[in-house]
Design a protein around this motif. Structure first.
Motif, PDB file in Angstrom:
ATOM      1  N   LYS A 182      47.912   8.726  -7.448  1.00 17.41           N
ATOM      2  CA  LYS A 182      49.268   8.199  -7.530  1.00 17.41           C
ATOM      3  C   LYS A 182      50.076   8.524  -6.281  1.00 17.41           C
ATOM      4  CE  LYS A 182      49.602   8.332 -12.523  1.00 17.41           C
ATOM      5  NZ  LYS A 182      50.266   8.924 -13.665  1.00 17.41           N
ATOM      6  N   PHE A 183      49.423   8.538  -5.129  1.00 17.72           N
ATOM      7  CA  PHE A 183      50.160   8.742  -3.891  1.00 17.72           C
ATOM      8  C   PHE A 183      51.259   7.699  -3.806  1.00 17.72           C
ATOM      9  CE2 PHE A 183      46.376  10.864  -1.746  1.00 17.72           C
ATOM     10  CZ  PHE A 183      46.978  12.104  -1.751  1.00 17.72           C
ATOM     11  N   GLU A 184      52.409   8.124  -3.345  1.00 17.13           N
ATOM     12  CA  GLU A 184      53.545   7.214  -3.237  1.00 17.13           C
ATOM     13  C   GLU A 184      53.280   6.099  -2.228  1.00 17.13           C
ATOM     14  OE1 GLU A 184      56.326   7.276  -5.134  1.00 17.13           O
ATOM     15  OE2 GLU A 184      55.303   8.850  -6.242  1.00 17.13           O
ATOM     16  N   LYS A 185      52.589   6.424  -1.161  1.00 22.43           N
ATOM     17  CA  LYS A 185      52.373   5.441  -0.102  1.00 22.43           C
ATOM     18  C   LYS A 185      50.887   5.362   0.231  1.00 22.43           C
ATOM     19  CE  LYS A 185      56.767   6.696   1.923  1.00 22.43           C
ATOM     20  NZ  LYS A 185      57.450   7.354   3.015  1.00 22.43           N
ATOM     21  N   PRO A 186      50.410   4.163   0.507  1.00 23.92           N
ATOM     22  CA  PRO A 186      49.009   4.036   0.943  1.00 23.92           C
ATOM     23  C   PRO A 186      48.715   4.856   2.201  1.00 23.92           C
ATOM     24  CG  PRO A 186      49.903   1.887   0.385  1.00 23.92           C
ATOM     25  CD  PRO A 186      51.051   2.862   0.337  1.00 23.92           C
ATOM     26  N   ALA A 187      49.741   5.101   3.008  1.00 23.80           N
ATOM     27  CA  ALA A 187      49.539   5.890   4.227  1.00 23.80           C
ATOM     28  C   ALA A 187      49.021   7.287   3.898  1.00 23.80           C
ATOM     29  CB  ALA A 187      50.832   5.988   5.027  1.00 23.80           C
ATOM     30  N   HIS A 188      49.426   7.839   2.753  1.00 25.40           N
ATOM     31  CA  HIS A 188      48.945   9.167   2.360  1.00 25.40           C
ATOM     32  C   HIS A 188      47.444   9.141   2.088  1.00 25.40           C
ATOM     33  CE1 HIS A 188      53.235  10.322   0.879  1.00 25.40           C
ATOM     34  NE2 HIS A 188      53.133  10.280   2.191  1.00 25.40           N
ATOM     35  N   ILE A 189      46.985   8.074   1.438  1.00 25.94           N
ATOM     36  CA  ILE A 189      45.550   7.941   1.178  1.00 25.94           C
ATOM     37  C   ILE A 189      44.811   7.763   2.497  1.00 25.94           C
ATOM     38  CG2 ILE A 189      43.778   6.521   0.086  1.00 25.94           C
ATOM     39  CD1 ILE A 189      45.802   5.915  -2.127  1.00 25.94           C
ATOM     40  N   GLU A 190      45.380   6.964   3.396  1.00 24.37           N
ATOM     41  CA  GLU A 190      44.762   6.766   4.705  1.00 24.37           C
ATOM     42  C   GLU A 190      44.669   8.083   5.473  1.00 24.37           C
ATOM     43  OE1 GLU A 190      47.229   3.838   6.531  1.00 24.37           O
ATOM     44  OE2 GLU A 190      46.351   2.185   5.381  1.00 24.37           O
ATOM     45  N   GLU A 191      45.725   8.884   5.426  1.00 18.82           N
ATOM     46  CA  GLU A 191      45.724  10.175   6.115  1.00 18.82           C
ATOM     47  C   GLU A 191      44.658  11.094   5.534  1.00 18.82           C
ATOM     48  OE1 GLU A 191      49.743  11.511   5.642  1.00 18.82           O
ATOM     49  OE2 GLU A 191      50.524  10.062   7.086  1.00 18.82           O
ATOM     50  N   PHE A 192      44.566  11.124   4.203  1.00 20.29           N
ATOM     51  CA  PHE A 192      43.538  11.952   3.574  1.00 20.29           C
ATOM     52  C   PHE A 192      42.151  11.473   3.982  1.00 20.29           C
ATOM     53  CE2 PHE A 192      40.382  12.558   0.286  1.00 20.29           C
ATOM     54  CZ  PHE A 192      40.393  13.941   0.158  1.00 20.29           C
ATOM     55  N   GLY A 193      41.922  10.166   3.913  1.00 14.69           N
ATOM     56  CA  GLY A 193      40.613   9.612   4.265  1.00 14.69           C
ATOM     57  C   GLY A 193      40.238   9.909   5.701  1.00 14.69           C
ATOM     58  N   LEU A 194      41.177   9.699   6.607  1.00 16.68           N
ATOM     59  CA  LEU A 194      40.914   9.958   8.018  1.00 16.68           C
ATOM     60  C   LEU A 194      40.682  11.451   8.267  1.00 16.68           C
ATOM     61  CD1 LEU A 194      40.695   8.829  10.875  1.00 16.68           C
ATOM     62  CD2 LEU A 194      43.165   9.160  11.102  1.00 16.68           C
ATOM     63  N   GLY A 195      41.497  12.293   7.646  1.00 17.78           N
ATOM     64  CA  GLY A 195      41.327  13.737   7.793  1.00 17.78           C
ATOM     65  C   GLY A 195      39.971  14.201   7.287  1.00 17.78           C
ATOM     66  N   ALA A 196      39.552  13.684   6.128  1.00 13.98           N
ATOM     67  CA  ALA A 196      38.259  14.072   5.570  1.00 13.98           C
ATOM     68  C   ALA A 196      37.117  13.641   6.485  1.00 13.98           C
ATOM     69  CB  ALA A 196      38.080  13.468   4.177  1.00 13.98           C
ATOM     70  N   ILE A 197      37.204  12.429   7.008  1.00 12.78           N
ATOM     71  CA  ILE A 197      36.146  11.947   7.894  1.00 12.78           C
ATOM     72  C   ILE A 197      36.106  12.754   9.196  1.00 12.78           C
ATOM     73  CG2 ILE A 197      35.420   9.985   9.323  1.00 12.78           C
ATOM     74  CD1 ILE A 197      36.301   8.181   6.948  1.00 12.78           C
ATOM     75  N   LEU A 198      37.266  13.013   9.787  1.00 13.58           N
ATOM     76  CA  LEU A 198      37.293  13.797  11.031  1.00 13.58           C
ATOM     77  C   LEU A 198      36.779  15.215  10.811  1.00 13.58           C
ATOM     78  CD1 LEU A 198      40.653  12.605  12.621  1.00 13.58           C
ATOM     79  CD2 LEU A 198      38.316  12.011  13.314  1.00 13.58           C
ATOM     80  N   TYR A 199      37.175  15.818   9.696  1.00 15.53           N
ATOM     81  CA  TYR A 199      36.697  17.165   9.385  1.00 15.53           C
ATOM     82  C   TYR A 199      35.188  17.138   9.141  1.00 15.53           C
ATOM     83  CZ  TYR A 199      37.457  21.945   7.674  1.00 15.53           C
ATOM     84  OH  TYR A 199      37.452  23.296   7.510  1.00 15.53           O
TER      85      TYR A 199
END
Length: 155
Positions: free
Chosen positions: A70-87
């Motif tokens: 239930k992230f308020e903004k899709p950008a939060h999901i994008e940030e999580f996805g990008l962070g997980a992939i980079l990590y």
């Protein structure tokens, strides 16, 4: 690689490399999964599946997952996805470097793993669990082993 070279390979480094590669795989998959949640259909199906899990599983875990969805903004999901992939890519670099017995990988792993220890101690102080305690113990053991290796004369 010859049989004698394989027998000389440091088993500790092989274990740590495999552990790092497994974590890399899981993080990249989590990142890809997060990006798939940007599709409204996938997000709705995932929510429905999690709601059905509440019957047989712990409600608290399912509620945490639903809150995540239930992230308020899709950008939060994008940030999580990008962070997980980079990590995950960082873990992959460590794993490959350790597998190849590269000294830079040992230094990189010591630094990146050591940076996590204060956060793990903080989380453990908030609530003691077996997973948190085990994670902290494993990371301290990994750092200790690699520091021990790095202090030995160059091979």
């Amino acid at each position: 690689m010859t049989t004698s070279a394989t027998s000389r390979r440091d088993r500790g480094l092989v274990f740590i490399a495999a552990f790092k590669m497994l974590k890399a795989l899981l993080l990249v998959l989590a990142g890809i999964g997060a990006f798939s949640l940007l599709s409204p259909r996938v997000a709705a199906e995932t929510r429905q599946w999690l709601l059905q899990l509440t019957v047989g599983r712990g409600l608290r875990t399912v509620q945490s997952a639903l809150t995540f969805l239930k992230f308020e903004k899709p950008a939060h999901i994008e940030e999580f996805g990008l962070g997980a992939i980079l990590y995950g890519l960082l873990f992959a670099a460590e794993g490959i470097g350790l597998w190849l017995a590269k000294r830079w990988a040992e230094y990189l792993t010591v630094v990146t793993t050591s940076l996590l220890v204060p956060f793990e101690v903080y989380e453990l102080s908030r609530r003691v669990t077996v997973v948190r305690g085990g994670t902290l113990a494993i990371n301290i053991a990994l750092v200790g082993y690699l520091v021990y290796r790095l202090r030995k004369p160059t091979r």
